[in-house]
Design a protein around this motif. Structure first.
Motif, short mmCIF file in Angstrom:
data_model
loop_
_atom_site.label_atom_id
_atom_site.label_comp_id
_atom_site.label_asym_id
_atom_site.label_seq_id
_atom_site.Cartn_x
_atom_site.Cartn_y
_atom_site.Cartn_z
N SER A 139 157.66 -68.56 3.68
CA SER A 139 157.58 -69.43 4.67
C SER A 139 157.41 -70.60 4.42
O SER A 139 157.03 -71.14 3.09
CB SER A 139 156.37 -69.01 5.40
N ILE A 140 157.77 -71.63 5.17
CA ILE A 140 157.85 -72.99 5.10
C ILE A 140 156.88 -73.47 6.17
O ILE A 140 156.36 -72.92 7.12
CB ILE A 140 159.11 -73.70 5.31
N PHE A 141 155.97 -74.55 5.75
CA PHE A 141 154.78 -75.09 6.58
C PHE A 141 154.79 -76.30 7.07
O PHE A 141 154.92 -77.22 6.36
CB PHE A 141 153.66 -75.21 5.47
N ALA A 162 175.39 -58.45 3.53
CA ALA A 162 175.99 -57.26 3.04
C ALA A 162 175.69 -55.78 3.24
O ALA A 162 176.72 -54.91 3.49
CB ALA A 162 176.16 -57.36 1.25
N HIS A 163 174.36 -55.99 3.79
CA HIS A 163 173.84 -54.47 4.15
C HIS A 163 173.68 -54.71 5.70
O HIS A 163 173.15 -53.70 6.04
CB HIS A 163 172.60 -54.21 3.50
N GLY A 164 174.31 -55.52 6.21
CA GLY A 164 174.24 -55.59 7.64
C GLY A 164 172.82 -55.76 8.26
O GLY A 164 172.62 -55.67 9.47
N LYS A 165 172.11 -56.49 7.71
CA LYS A 165 170.62 -57.03 7.86
C LYS A 165 170.50 -58.37 8.36
O LYS A 165 171.19 -59.17 7.78
CB LYS A 165 169.60 -56.46 6.84
N GLN A 166 169.64 -58.68 9.14
CA GLN A 166 169.34 -60.13 9.31
C GLN A 166 168.13 -60.71 8.74
O GLN A 166 167.46 -59.92 8.14
CB GLN A 166 169.04 -60.26 10.86
N VAL A 167 168.21 -62.03 8.31
CA VAL A 167 167.28 -62.73 7.59
C VAL A 167 166.72 -63.66 8.53
O VAL A 167 167.73 -64.67 9.40
CB VAL A 167 168.05 -63.37 6.42
N LEU A 168 165.41 -63.97 8.70
CA LEU A 168 164.90 -65.17 9.46
C LEU A 168 164.18 -65.94 8.43
O LEU A 168 163.63 -65.49 7.39
CB LEU A 168 163.88 -64.15 10.66
N LEU A 169 163.98 -67.12 9.04
CA LEU A 169 163.32 -68.05 8.15
C LEU A 169 161.86 -68.04 8.73
O LEU A 169 161.53 -68.37 10.00
CB LEU A 169 163.78 -69.73 8.16
N GLY A 170 160.87 -67.69 7.85
CA GLY A 170 159.29 -67.69 8.52
C GLY A 170 158.83 -69.13 8.39
O GLY A 170 159.27 -70.05 7.59
N VAL A 171 158.26 -69.59 9.48
CA VAL A 171 157.61 -70.85 9.68
C VAL A 171 155.98 -70.82 10.03
O VAL A 171 155.82 -70.36 10.93
CB VAL A 171 158.27 -71.88 10.81
N THR A 226 158.91 -75.73 -0.10
CA THR A 226 159.20 -75.22 -1.46
C THR A 226 158.12 -74.61 -1.81
O THR A 226 158.21 -73.62 -2.77
CB THR A 226 159.55 -76.34 -2.29
N SER A 227 156.72 -74.73 -1.28
CA SER A 227 155.57 -74.12 -2.10
C SER A 227 155.57 -72.53 -2.15
O SER A 227 154.89 -71.74 -3.03
CB SER A 227 154.21 -74.24 -1.73
N ASP A 259 161.15 -67.24 12.49
CA ASP A 259 160.01 -66.33 12.90
C ASP A 259 158.87 -67.44 12.81
O ASP A 259 158.37 -67.83 12.05
CB ASP A 259 159.74 -65.27 11.84
N ILE A 260 158.29 -67.48 14.09
CA ILE A 260 157.13 -68.55 14.06
C ILE A 260 155.80 -67.77 13.66
O ILE A 260 155.50 -67.07 14.62
CB ILE A 260 157.23 -69.26 15.53
N ASP A 261 154.92 -68.34 12.95
CA ASP A 261 153.69 -67.72 12.78
C ASP A 261 152.48 -68.96 12.53
O ASP A 261 151.89 -69.17 11.48
CB ASP A 261 153.71 -67.04 11.38
N MET A 262 152.25 -69.45 13.75
CA MET A 262 151.12 -70.23 13.93
C MET A 262 149.88 -69.61 13.65
O MET A 262 149.53 -68.72 14.72
CB MET A 262 151.20 -71.23 15.11
N GLU A 263 148.84 -69.99 12.77
CA GLU A 263 147.62 -69.36 12.69
C GLU A 263 146.56 -70.31 12.23
O GLU A 263 146.67 -70.98 11.43
CB GLU A 263 147.60 -68.14 11.40
N PRO A 264 145.46 -70.20 13.00
CA PRO A 264 144.98 -69.45 14.02
C PRO A 264 145.49 -70.02 15.44
O PRO A 264 145.95 -71.10 15.23
CB PRO A 264 143.50 -69.34 14.17
N VAL A 265 145.40 -69.28 16.55
CA VAL A 265 146.19 -69.90 17.80
C VAL A 265 144.86 -69.82 19.03
O VAL A 265 144.20 -68.72 18.67
CB VAL A 265 147.13 -68.88 18.40
#
Length: 161
Positions: A13-15, A43-52, A25-26, A90-96
């Motif tokens: 994930s990026i922060f 190539a396998h028909g799968k999606q890739v999301l960038l985690g934030v 980069t960490s 993909d948004i992952d703000m913690e804690p909320v």
């Protein structure tokens, strides 16, 4: 990676950082690693999301979601999405906390609009706790919301599933 067992991969994930900077980069996300992952998944028909985000990224999100910085936040995320040829974010703000709704709601509205303007069909997902005040107003902007149920159990004081 056994892509047959997956529907989507989140490159985690990026922060957003509380000092107003951004850590790209960490977690070992590099242009080369991203290119290899996205190429193999596609190539396998799968999606890739960038985690934030991720654990303890609330304070960074809080800085970046403010009205004076929100547009820059959205544009930085769009830039990273395009650079990595990702299928969404993909948004992952913690804690909320419930009080986060005042900045989180317009942030998600702006982010969804930017994704749709770039390319309809880009995914916006979230990993969330159980804060209805924060997520209910924006649920229509997400393609998927995953509840982190592990946060609702365990030995933490006062927490019950």
């Amino acid at each position: 990676i056994d892509f047959d067992a997956l529907t989507t991969v989140v490159n985690f994930s990026i922060f957003p950082k509380p000092d107003g900077s951004f850590d790209l980069t960490s977690n070992g996300i590099t242009a080369s690693q991203t290119a290899q992952l996205v190429k193999a998944a596609h190539a396998h028909g799968k999606q890739v999301l960038l985690g934030v985000g991720g654990a303890w990224t609330h304070d960074g999100f809080a800085v970046w979601m403010k009205p004076g910085k929100r547009a820059d936040f959205v544009q930085l995320l769009i830039k990273q999405l395009k650079a990595g040829n990702y299928d969404g974010l993909d948004i992952d703000m913690e804690p909320v906390e419930d009080a986060d709704a005042k900045d989180f709601v317009p942030f998600i509205e702006d982010l969804r609009a930017a994704l749709d303007a770039l390319q309809p069909g880009l995914l916006l997902t979230a990993a969330v706790g159980w804060r209805q005040a924060v997520f209910a107003p924006v649920k229509k902007h997400f393609d998927r919301i995953g509840i982190m149920t592990y946060d609702m159990s365990g030995t933490w004081p006062g927490w019950e599933t």
